[in-house]
Structures are given as structure tokens and as C-alpha cells.
Scaffold this motif. Structure first.
Motif, PDB file in Angstrom:
ATOM      1  N   SER A  64       5.367   8.790  -7.346  1.00  0.00           N
ATOM      2  CA  SER A  64       4.213   9.327  -6.627  1.00  0.00           C
ATOM      3  C   SER A  64       3.891   8.522  -5.370  1.00  0.00           C
ATOM      4  N   TYR A  65       4.225   7.234  -5.380  1.00  0.00           N
ATOM      5  CA  TYR A  65       4.044   6.381  -4.205  1.00  0.00           C
ATOM      6  C   TYR A  65       4.913   6.883  -3.055  1.00  0.00           C
ATOM      7  N   ALA A  68       3.760  10.211  -1.650  1.00  0.00           N
ATOM      8  CA  ALA A  68       2.596  10.118  -0.768  1.00  0.00           C
ATOM      9  C   ALA A  68       3.019   9.777   0.656  1.00  0.00           C
ATOM     10  N   TRP A  72       2.872  12.511   3.824  1.00  0.00           N
ATOM     11  CA  TRP A  72       2.005  12.143   4.941  1.00  0.00           C
ATOM     12  C   TRP A  72       2.750  12.244   6.274  1.00  0.00           C
ATOM     13  N   GLU A 276      -1.624   5.388  -2.140  1.00  0.00           N
ATOM     14  CA  GLU A 276      -1.654   6.792  -2.539  1.00  0.00           C
ATOM     15  C   GLU A 276      -2.990   7.444  -2.193  1.00  0.00           C
ATOM     16  N   TYR A 279      -3.141   8.002   1.747  1.00  0.00           N
ATOM     17  CA  TYR A 279      -2.276   9.065   2.263  1.00  0.00           C
ATOM     18  C   TYR A 279      -2.554  10.432   1.632  1.00  0.00           C
ATOM     19  N   ASN A 280      -3.059  10.448   0.412  1.00  0.00           N
ATOM     20  CA  ASN A 280      -3.317  11.731  -0.248  1.00  0.00           C
ATOM     21  C   ASN A 280      -4.722  12.261   0.023  1.00  0.00           C
TER      22      ASN A 280
END
Length: 391
Positions: A64-65, A68, A72, A276, A279-280
Motif C-alpha cells: 500500500s505504501y 500511494a 500520487w 500514505e 498521498y492518499n
């Protein structure tokens, strides 16, 4: 505005390098490049949740890192990064040091475009390499690329790398696509690999779009390495996180080895959650921040234009660092910095630390609530008014 950038958050007594390094408590720091704003609420909430867990063991960096970061840059900048191109580390400066160690040998030359971020010089010299300057042209109050000089310097077989600052600190330039393409063409033809420090990439202002160097072409992608981080845009320098993007597998393996040799291959317990969240969920906050910062720049330009028209405030295309030409004062740069600290009680950076400037400059950090900015500008004006040509 939905978000609050006006509240003055006390930072003294928090072990802030920017504030707690001052020789006296009445000196206003406008030097070190971090912001006096709280980060995006989404980031604060993510860090709070992580802290409440109460266990801060070794951290694994999950898929998930990478997602992100990839999402982005694809969404905001049209640059499609593959997760396998990325190497995480503790910051852009450690990244630069590791890249130089990996891709150059002691005695090799590394090009820098002066005036430029001072840590470029130490990262080069600490690895036993030699700084080779490609000074930017300074004409009509603006810095531009000196392509002819770059061509001459890049032709030297001893030159292996070019450290590119995009957007540029301290000149405030956001390099245009044609300028970047010229740099790419010269470096490719001469076998010079471009190392792009793009830490300020999210702080480009309207009319000056940021172009990732590696997004120019497949050739630029394969003949470059890019350093990115949310630290400048989201005020996360103390969280210590950055990413190196290298598409070429052989280059990436060399860098990964150097990262491990330098022992900067682990990140702390808060970095994943903070990145995360930024950026999310931090985009709306970032866009409001940029509006506030640019209005701060307009305030600097207007106040100094009225009270100290002798100073030339250079156009700010990106970053929150204002570069000012003080040559008309007729005073040595070190004396201006001393006067501002001792009489004005405001700390700024002198231009000499950034290499060849072609003038007398100071750098001013404007990433603070407007109340503090106006106080700092008043101190600068009261100190320097009437000192034209040393009078």
C-alpha cells in the motif's frame, strides 16, 4: 479557507532545529527549510493512531505504501512509476550520498548548477568526489540554464553525474520542459547520468508546471535517478522518509547496495502511515497550502518593493524559499546577515553557502503564518533602510 495556516504554533522548546538553535529567544528564524504550519490533518490523525498502538518495533513497508506513491505521481504529474523501481530510505540527502557512492568513484567529478542546495557539496565531497560547477546565468533578475557551459563541463570524461535540483533551491525556478530536455540531451550525449532532487516538486505555482525529469522520455528515464519525498510539501522532515526511483535495474542494484552499506535502509514506525495519509488524503490541504504560500510571496514582494526597493526579490516559481539580490546595498553579504541577526533579530541564510551566485544574496523562508512573516519583513526593513551603498 478550510484549513488554518494563520495560527502561530509555538515551536520553541520542542527541540526544533529551526527555532531552538537560535542564540537568543528574541531572534525570529527565517532560515532552515521547514514550515511553521501543522501538517495535513489526515497525516496527524494517521500518526496519532499509530502512536496509540504503543509498540514501535521494526517496520515492514507494505504494498500500500508503493501504491500511494505510484498513484500520487500518476494522478498529479502524469508520471507512471513502477513499484519495483523504488528504494525507500531516510531522506533525500542520505539518498544523494548513497547514489554518488554507488555510481561514482573517488576522484570523479559531479556537476552542480550553482547557486544550489548546500548539501549537494557535502554529499559529493564526503564520497571523495570533486564538485564541478555549471553556474546558472543570472540576467534581468532571473536565473536560466547555461547550456554552453554545461556542454563544455559534461564533455570532461571525469564528469560522471549531474545533480539536478528541480524545482531549484534557492533560485526558485521550476525548470521548463524545454530546459529539462536540453539538459537531458547534453548529459545523454556525454554519458553523464542525471540525479534529480525533486523534493520540492509539489510546491510549483500556477503557470509553472513541474515536469519530472524521468518523465521526459524513455531515454531520460533510463539515464536518470530521481529522489522524491513528501517532507517539504507536508512538513514531514522529522519523520525522515524519501524514495529513490531508478528504472534501470543495474543502476538500482548498485544504489540498493550503497543504501545498505550506508545503513540507511530502514524507516521508523511512523513513516509508512504518514506517507500514505499524505498521498492518499492530503491533496486538498496541499492545494490550500500552496495558495497561502504564494500569497506570502506576494506579501514579501509588495512590502519590500515599497520599503526597500533597492532589494530585488526574484520571481518565485516554486518552493517557499525567496531569493533576494541585495547587491544594491553595497554591503558584504556576511555583514548583511550579521546586521539582520544582531540588530534586526531575524535569521536568514546568506547566499555564499550555495556556491556561485553572481551577486550578493540572502534566502528567506516564507513558510510561516502571515503574522510572523510581516514581523520578519518589518525587522528586515527597519535594519536595512538607509543603508544603501553603506550609508
Amino acid at each position: 479557507m478550510k484549513y488554518d495556516f494563520d495560527t502561530v504554533v509555538p515551536r520553541r522548546g520542542t527541540n526544533s532545529y529551526k527555532w531552538d538553535s537560535m542564540p537568543a529567544v528574541d531572534i525570529l528564524p527565517m532560515w532552515v527549510a521547514d514550515m511553521d504550519f501543522r501538517t495535513a490533518p489526515a497525516v496527524t490523525e494517521a500518526i496519532r493512531k499509530r502512536a496509540e498502538h504503543g509498540i514501535f518495533g521494526y517496520t515492514r513497508v507494505p504494498d500500500s505504501y508503493y501504491e500511494a506513491v505510484v498513484n500520487w505521481f500518476a494522478r498529479r504529474h502524469g508520471w507512471k512509476i513502477r513499484p519495483e523501481w523504488m528504494i525507500y530510505t531516510t531522506g533525500v540527502v542520505p539518498a544523494l550520498s548513497a547514489i554518488i557512492r554507488a555510481l561514482a568513484s573517488p576522484g570523479d567529478k559531479v556537476l552542480v548548477q550553482t547557486p544550489v542546495y548546500n548539501c549537494f557539496f557535502s554529499s559529493i565531497r564526503n564520497n571523495g568526489c570533486v564538485v564541478e560547477e555549471n553556474p546558472l546565468k543570472y540576467e534581468n533578475g532571473k536565473y536560466t540554464l547555461d547550456a554552453e557551459d554545461l556542454e563544455r563541463k559534461a564533455a570532461d570524461p571525469a564528469v560522471k553525474l549531474l545533480l539536478l535540483c528541480n524545482p531549484h533551491n534557492p533560485a526558485g525556478r521550476v525548470w521548463t520542459r524545454p530546459e529539462l530536455e536540453k539538459i537531458a540531451e547534453i548529459c545523454r550525449r556525454n554519458g553523464v547520468l542525471v540525479v534529480a532532487d525533486e523534493i520540492h516538486c509539489e510546491l510549483a505555482y500556477p503557470g509553472h508546471p513541474y515536469t519530472p525529469f524521468a518523465s521526459l522520455s524513455e531515454e531520460a528515464l533510463s539515464h536518470s535517478v530521481t529522489c522524491i519525498s513528501p517532507s517539504k510539501a507536508f512538513n514531514l522532515a522529522g519523520i525522515q522518509i524519501a524514495n529513490i526511483v531508478a528504472a534501470d535495474e543495474e543502476i538500482r542494484q548498485k544504489i540498493d547496495k550503497a543504501i545498505n552499506i550506508n545503513e540507511v535502509c530502514d524507516v521508523n514506525s511512523f513513516t509508512v502511515d504518514a506517507l500514505e495519509a499524505a498521498y492518499n488524503n492530503g491533496e486538498e490541504w496541499l492545494e490550500e497550502l500552496k495558495l497561502y504560500l504564494y500569497r506570502n510571496y506576494e506579501t514579501v514582494r509588495d512590502v519590500l518593493g515599497e520599503r526597500l526597493p533597492q532589494l530585488r526579490v526574484l520571481p518565485l516559481e516554486g518552493t517557499y524559499l525567496v531569493w533576494m539580490d541585495c547587491s544594491a546595498l553595497g554591503l558584504p553579504e556576511a555583514e548583511i546577515v550579521r546586521l539582520l541577526e544582531e540588530e534586526g533579530r531575524v535569521m536568514v541564510n546568506g547566499g555564499e553557502m550555495y556556491g556561485e551566485t553572481q551577486g550578493c544574496f540572502i534566502r528567506l523562508n516564507i513558510a510561516c503564518p502571515r503574522k510572523l512573516l510581516l514581523e520578519g519583513l518589518d525587522r528586515i526593513c527597519r535594519t536595512l533602510e538607509g543603508r544603501v551603498c553603506g550609508t
